[in-house]
Design an enzyme around this catalytic site. Sequence first.
Site, PDB file in Angstrom:
ATOM      1  N   TYR A  62      42.307  27.702  45.070  1.00 20.24           N
ATOM      2  CA  TYR A  62      41.173  28.621  44.907  1.00 20.24           C
ATOM      3  C   TYR A  62      41.144  29.179  43.475  1.00 20.24           C
ATOM      4  O   TYR A  62      40.108  29.204  42.813  1.00 20.24           O
ATOM      5  CB  TYR A  62      41.209  29.790  45.900  1.00 20.24           C
ATOM      6  CG  TYR A  62      40.047  30.725  45.652  1.00 20.24           C
ATOM      7  CD1 TYR A  62      40.208  31.884  44.895  1.00 20.24           C
ATOM      8  CD2 TYR A  62      38.764  30.393  46.094  1.00 20.24           C
ATOM      9  CE1 TYR A  62      39.119  32.703  44.596  1.00 20.24           C
ATOM     10  CE2 TYR A  62      37.674  31.211  45.793  1.00 20.24           C
ATOM     11  CZ  TYR A  62      37.863  32.356  45.048  1.00 20.24           C
ATOM     12  OH  TYR A  62      36.775  33.154  44.737  1.00 20.24           O
ATOM     13  N   ARG A 100      45.936  42.922  41.833  1.00 17.34           N
ATOM     14  CA  ARG A 100      45.562  44.301  41.475  1.00 17.34           C
ATOM     15  C   ARG A 100      44.400  44.821  42.336  1.00 17.34           C
ATOM     16  O   ARG A 100      44.348  45.983  42.713  1.00 17.34           O
ATOM     17  CB  ARG A 100      45.167  44.349  39.981  1.00 17.34           C
ATOM     18  CG  ARG A 100      44.728  45.694  39.460  1.00 17.34           C
ATOM     19  CD  ARG A 100      43.825  45.594  38.247  1.00 17.34           C
ATOM     20  NE  ARG A 100      42.637  44.818  38.527  1.00 17.34           N
ATOM     21  CZ  ARG A 100      41.915  44.237  37.570  1.00 17.34           C
ATOM     22  NH1 ARG A 100      42.297  44.330  36.303  1.00 17.34           N
ATOM     23  NH2 ARG A 100      40.843  43.544  37.858  1.00 17.34           N
ATOM     24  N   ARG A 103      36.665  41.096  51.683  1.00 15.97           N
ATOM     25  CA  ARG A 103      36.910  39.829  50.949  1.00 15.97           C
ATOM     26  C   ARG A 103      38.423  39.651  50.861  1.00 15.97           C
ATOM     27  O   ARG A 103      39.114  40.560  50.421  1.00 15.97           O
ATOM     28  CB  ARG A 103      36.328  39.915  49.524  1.00 15.97           C
ATOM     29  CG  ARG A 103      34.806  39.900  49.480  1.00 15.97           C
ATOM     30  CD  ARG A 103      34.192  40.615  48.290  1.00 15.97           C
ATOM     31  NE  ARG A 103      34.882  40.429  47.031  1.00 15.97           N
ATOM     32  CZ  ARG A 103      34.527  39.540  46.105  1.00 15.97           C
ATOM     33  NH1 ARG A 103      33.539  38.734  46.340  1.00 15.97           N
ATOM     34  NH2 ARG A 103      35.175  39.444  44.982  1.00 15.97           N
ATOM     35  N   PHE A 143      41.612  35.427  21.182  1.00 11.09           N
ATOM     36  CA  PHE A 143      40.785  35.299  22.393  1.00 11.09           C
ATOM     37  C   PHE A 143      41.626  34.905  23.602  1.00 11.09           C
ATOM     38  O   PHE A 143      41.406  35.380  24.715  1.00 11.09           O
ATOM     39  CB  PHE A 143      39.695  34.249  22.135  1.00 11.09           C
ATOM     40  CG  PHE A 143      38.971  33.761  23.349  1.00 11.09           C
ATOM     41  CD1 PHE A 143      39.167  32.473  23.814  1.00 11.09           C
ATOM     42  CD2 PHE A 143      38.082  34.584  24.031  1.00 11.09           C
ATOM     43  CE1 PHE A 143      38.508  32.014  24.946  1.00 11.09           C
ATOM     44  CE2 PHE A 143      37.419  34.121  25.162  1.00 11.09           C
ATOM     45  CZ  PHE A 143      37.638  32.839  25.612  1.00 11.09           C
TER      46      PHE A 143
END
Length: 451
Positions: free
Chosen positions: A172, A219, A229, A289
């Site tokens: 997932y 978290r 969910r 980044f």
Amino acid sequence: MSFVQALVHPEDLVALVKFKFLGGAESVTPRVNLSTLDKPLQVCYQLLKRTSRSFAVVIQALDEELRDAVCLFYLVLRALDTVEDDMTITSAEKIPLLKKFHEFLDDPTWSYSKSSCKDGVVLERFPVISNEYRRLKPAFRDVIKDITARMGAGFCIYLEKEVSTLADWDEYCHFAAGLVGVGLSQLFAASGLEDVSVATSTELSNSMGLFLQKTNIIRDYLEDVNDNRHFWPREVWSQYAPNIGDFRKREMSAPAVACLNHLITNALSHVPDVIAYLSQLKNQSIFNFCAIPQVMAIATLARCYNNHNVFTGVVKIRKGEACSMMMESTNMEKTVEIFNERILELGGKITVTDPSASITLSSVQNALVLCHSSLQQKGTEASVKPTLKIQLPAVRLDHEDRVGLYRLRSSRKESRRSLLLSPLLSWTVCLLAVTYQYWGLYLPVQLKDSL
Ligand code: D61
Ligand code: MG
């Protein structure tokens, strides 16, 4: 920043002042003058700022060759994810939407205005996004379309299936974030700013995404469960409670924290790949980044470890900490030091009673050895604390483990001692910084220039 926080962590104040007033932010994420861009592209950057707190700044700071492609990659996937996240859209409508989403990139009129999600605006304004997408060079378009198709198909699988095993959890997270890492590496190479080898190291790219997504899922337990969910793998939580929602009950705090530590230990297994991925990057803007979200993730995991607050609210790292880590993670050496520091923080909280303690300890040990060796290569080993030279038995914590734990704790104590000494220093620096800032404002110009 609460006053109490500032008192307890004056170093945060220094970092915030440096970041906001002394060019700290500039050094990491130089301001991009978006007003020079075509109007539709400006709209896309505004949509980016509206929908992503964490990625907007680092995406805007990417070198020109890559910036627009990554911005549009983000918006297209955020739009797809908004369909996936929207609990008001039925599966019957959602599945064809997700499956065909990559085709909408070539349809100038396609948009969707029925979403009730916070990021629904990227679906409403999709024609602007897809139009800018079609103006990208073919190499960029091919990557974005391919990843969008694979993520949409992956989301469909998990609409009908729960995340049950740890393998499901990896799969997932691969669909939700691993594919983002794979696509980004291909964009980096297609821009010419990174070597093609970065694009072919798909396992490492995937781990970059898995580490970020697993950190988010760990978290956001309370927020997600309250929204009905479920992303925590049943294979793990069912060892600690009959129902995933039970961890919200006060009387379930011990099994809740044990389950939390179990999942964090699993997420730590991606650290070696993350370090290996970052150490191959050559371009500064791409390094920032990639490194900044990763250091935020390890800091968040260390803060969540053994912390029952995950089950009563959202555990976050402090703003000052985030600023100092942003300013610090601009090269491999400093980034590895942050990982080392945060892994020590986590390791220092391991308790011998925790069911995952020996596995956590060996993950911590592996990661520390890696930090150490990657800095040895850089010939800059002084700054990182020596690692633990112990071989851990699989099951019970015996004498050596306890010694290992003791060593871990003492080195953390040592770093905490030095941290405690810093408040005085930090306050003085703080005061100086603020005086300099305001003194600079009032001092006659000619005097300023002569300094
Ligand atoms: C290097 C640098 C950045 C990386 C990377 C490697 C590898 C992966 C990622 C960024 C993605 C990490 C995602 C972690 C946060 N999770 C989410 O946003 C979940 O949605 C996932 C599906 C949509 C992905 C959108 C995305 C995110 C970041 C990007 C990007 C695309 C494109 C370029 C750069 C960064 C989460 O969404 C939370 C929400 O809805 O607010 C969810 O629904 O599970
Ligand atoms: Mg989602």
